[in-house]
Design a protein around this motif. Structure first.
Motif, PDB file in Angstrom:
ATOM      1  N   CYS A  97       0.846  -1.193   0.000  1.00  0.00           N
ATOM      2  CA  CYS A  97       0.000   0.000   0.000  1.00  0.00           C
ATOM      3  C   CYS A  97       0.881   1.242   0.000  1.00  0.00           C
ATOM      4  CB  CYS A  97      -0.898  -0.026   1.224  1.00  0.00           C
ATOM      5  SG  CYS A  97      -2.025   1.372   1.352  1.00  0.00           S
ATOM      6  N   LEU A  98       0.690   2.095  -0.979  1.00  0.00           N
ATOM      7  CA  LEU A  98       1.419   3.362  -1.068  1.00  0.00           C
ATOM      8  C   LEU A  98       0.432   4.505  -0.934  1.00  0.00           C
ATOM      9  CD1 LEU A  98       4.001   5.054  -1.788  1.00  0.00           C
ATOM     10  CD2 LEU A  98       3.308   4.832  -4.179  1.00  0.00           C
ATOM     11  N   ASN A  99       0.574   5.310   0.107  1.00  0.00           N
ATOM     12  CA  ASN A  99      -0.260   6.493   0.312  1.00  0.00           C
ATOM     13  C   ASN A  99       0.613   7.723   0.149  1.00  0.00           C
ATOM     14  OD1 ASN A  99      -2.384   4.840   0.874  1.00  0.00           O
ATOM     15  ND2 ASN A  99      -2.584   5.385   3.006  1.00  0.00           N
ATOM     16  N   VAL A 100       0.132   8.684  -0.627  1.00  0.00           N
ATOM     17  CA  VAL A 100       0.942   9.874  -0.879  1.00  0.00           C
ATOM     18  C   VAL A 100       0.057  11.108  -0.934  1.00  0.00           C
ATOM     19  CG1 VAL A 100       0.856   9.452  -3.377  1.00  0.00           C
ATOM     20  CG2 VAL A 100       2.626  10.941  -2.442  1.00  0.00           C
ATOM     21  N   SER A 101       0.521  12.175  -0.323  1.00  0.00           N
ATOM     22  CA  SER A 101      -0.206  13.437  -0.365  1.00  0.00           C
ATOM     23  C   SER A 101      -0.234  13.977  -1.789  1.00  0.00           C
ATOM     24  CB  SER A 101       0.470  14.455   0.556  1.00  0.00           C
ATOM     25  OG  SER A 101      -0.074  15.740   0.370  1.00  0.00           O
ATOM     26  N   PRO A 102      -1.401  14.384  -2.303  1.00  0.00           N
ATOM     27  CA  PRO A 102      -1.457  14.928  -3.671  1.00  0.00           C
ATOM     28  C   PRO A 102      -0.490  16.082  -3.899  1.00  0.00           C
ATOM     29  CG  PRO A 102      -3.657  14.501  -2.857  1.00  0.00           C
ATOM     30  CD  PRO A 102      -2.742  14.278  -1.689  1.00  0.00           C
ATOM     31  N   SER A 103      -0.266  16.893  -2.875  1.00  0.00           N
ATOM     32  CA  SER A 103       0.608  18.056  -3.043  1.00  0.00           C
ATOM     33  C   SER A 103       2.066  17.668  -3.225  1.00  0.00           C
ATOM     34  CB  SER A 103       0.489  18.982  -1.828  1.00  0.00           C
ATOM     35  OG  SER A 103       0.910  18.314  -0.649  1.00  0.00           O
ATOM     36  N   PHE A 104       2.403  16.408  -2.910  1.00  0.00           N
ATOM     37  CA  PHE A 104       3.786  15.953  -3.040  1.00  0.00           C
ATOM     38  C   PHE A 104       4.057  15.276  -4.378  1.00  0.00           C
ATOM     39  CE2 PHE A 104       7.174  12.746  -1.895  1.00  0.00           C
ATOM     40  CZ  PHE A 104       8.204  13.673  -1.787  1.00  0.00           C
ATOM     41  N   VAL A 105       3.002  14.990  -5.129  1.00  0.00           N
ATOM     42  CA  VAL A 105       3.159  14.237  -6.374  1.00  0.00           C
ATOM     43  C   VAL A 105       3.974  15.012  -7.400  1.00  0.00           C
ATOM     44  CG1 VAL A 105       1.904  13.259  -8.337  1.00  0.00           C
ATOM     45  CG2 VAL A 105       1.081  12.877  -6.014  1.00  0.00           C
ATOM     46  N   LEU A 163      11.593  11.166  -7.779  1.00  0.00           N
ATOM     47  CA  LEU A 163      11.706  10.798  -9.198  1.00  0.00           C
ATOM     48  C   LEU A 163      10.748   9.651  -9.538  1.00  0.00           C
ATOM     49  CD1 LEU A 163      15.592  10.941  -9.628  1.00  0.00           C
ATOM     50  CD2 LEU A 163      13.928  12.512 -10.638  1.00  0.00           C
ATOM     51  N   GLN A 164      10.715   8.629  -8.669  1.00  0.00           N
ATOM     52  CA  GLN A 164       9.832   7.484  -8.919  1.00  0.00           C
ATOM     53  C   GLN A 164       8.368   7.891  -8.861  1.00  0.00           C
ATOM     54  OE1 GLN A 164      10.544   4.499  -9.956  1.00  0.00           O
ATOM     55  NE2 GLN A 164      12.776   4.717  -9.835  1.00  0.00           N
TER      56      GLN A 164
END
Length: 294
Positions: A97-105, A163-164
């Protein structure tokens, strides 16, 4: 590290902080049956979620849709969407499971063009990721590399994660899904969250169908249709299920008897609580309490 007992607020927003020490991102392996409920309960969060099933298969529900995700497949869950997951047919499902803040994308300059439109789109609550497509496989590879970077923390690993993540997001938005925006769908999702929010604030009290409907600014019949569409159950059945979920925490407290827990979570009859608990958990509350406290 798996989160086995994440907490949510009254609106079902998950309160877990999905981040490393320095980055608004988290990646961990999850075994569904190891969650305190035996499944991943309904919740939502602002982060994007990417899932890759590495063992078995799972049933994911996103808003009102149910999707089977098999080993080697994955799913993208959009920001703000209600979702849950259950092990399918006792397969011992495990997923990354990978959770990421949209602002960090992406950078601030690119966010408005290449990220926010996908959050606002009403036709992408989720995307099924098939290993048979090149773009999905690129996402899987980036997920695995991000997981490796977080675990090994080599020099400059934060830059490699960035980068990924850029590669992952580019693969997602290049797959050709046209974006659609329907105000009606946005309103429906908001009303559903409002009704769930009200239930989670008042679950320990006496709850009537009229109360739930009023919270969503709906008639009783419309309220029932919403729950049938989103959750495939009646509003009051959901109340019962939520009370059972909440009781799991209280039953692990040695100073609380089963009767105490029943009244704490809103049941006005201990026998009815025991009946509903056993129906949901396939074990009595007392047996569950002994198992957990021992």
């Amino acid at each position: 590290m798996q989160i086995k007992d994440f907490t949510v607020d009254e609106s079902l927003q998950e309160l877990t902080e999905h981040r490393t020490v320095v980055l608004p991102i988290a990646c961990y392996e999850t075994t569904i049956k190891d969650n305190i409920n035996g499944f991943i309960p309904l919740h939502w969060h602002e982060e994007f979620q990417f899932v890759l099933v590495v063992k078995g298969e799972a049933m994911f529900q996103i808003n009102e849709e149910k999707i089977i995700v098999r080993e080697g497949e994955g799913i993208f869950i959009n920001s703000g969407c209600l979702h849950m997951a259950k092990d399918q047919n006792g397969t011992g499902c495990v997923y990354i499971c990978l959770n990421v803040s949209p602002s960090f994308v992406l950078s601030h300059e690119l966010y408005a063009t290449f990220v926010d439109p996908y959050i606002q789109a009403t036709n992408i609550p989720y995307l099924l990721l098939s290993s048979e497509t090149l773009w999905a496989n690129q996402i899987f590879q980036s997920m695995k590399e991000i997981s490796r970077c977080i675990n090994e923390k080599e020099p400059y690993y934060e830059i490699e994660i960035s980068l990924q993540l850029t590669r992952l997001w580019k693969s997602l938005i290049k797959n050709g899904v046209p974006l659609e925006y329907e105000q009606k769908e946005t309103l429906k999702n908001q009303r559903m969250k409002e009704m769930l929010n009200w239930i989670h604030q008042h679950y320990a009290e006496k709850i009537l169908l009229e109360d739930i409907a009023q919270a969503g600014h709906l008639s009783r019949s419309e309220c029932c249709r919403y729950f049938k569409r989103f959750l495939k159950k009646t509003p009051l059945s959901y109340v019962t299920d939520y009370r059972i979920q909440k009781s799991l925490i209280f039953l692990q407290q040695s100073n609380l008897a089963v009767t105490d827990v029943a009244y704490l979570v809103g049941f006005n009859s201990t026998s009815y609580f025991i009946e509903q608990f056993k129906k949901s958990m396939q074990i009595t509350p007392l047996a569950y309490k002994k198992m957990k406290t021992n």
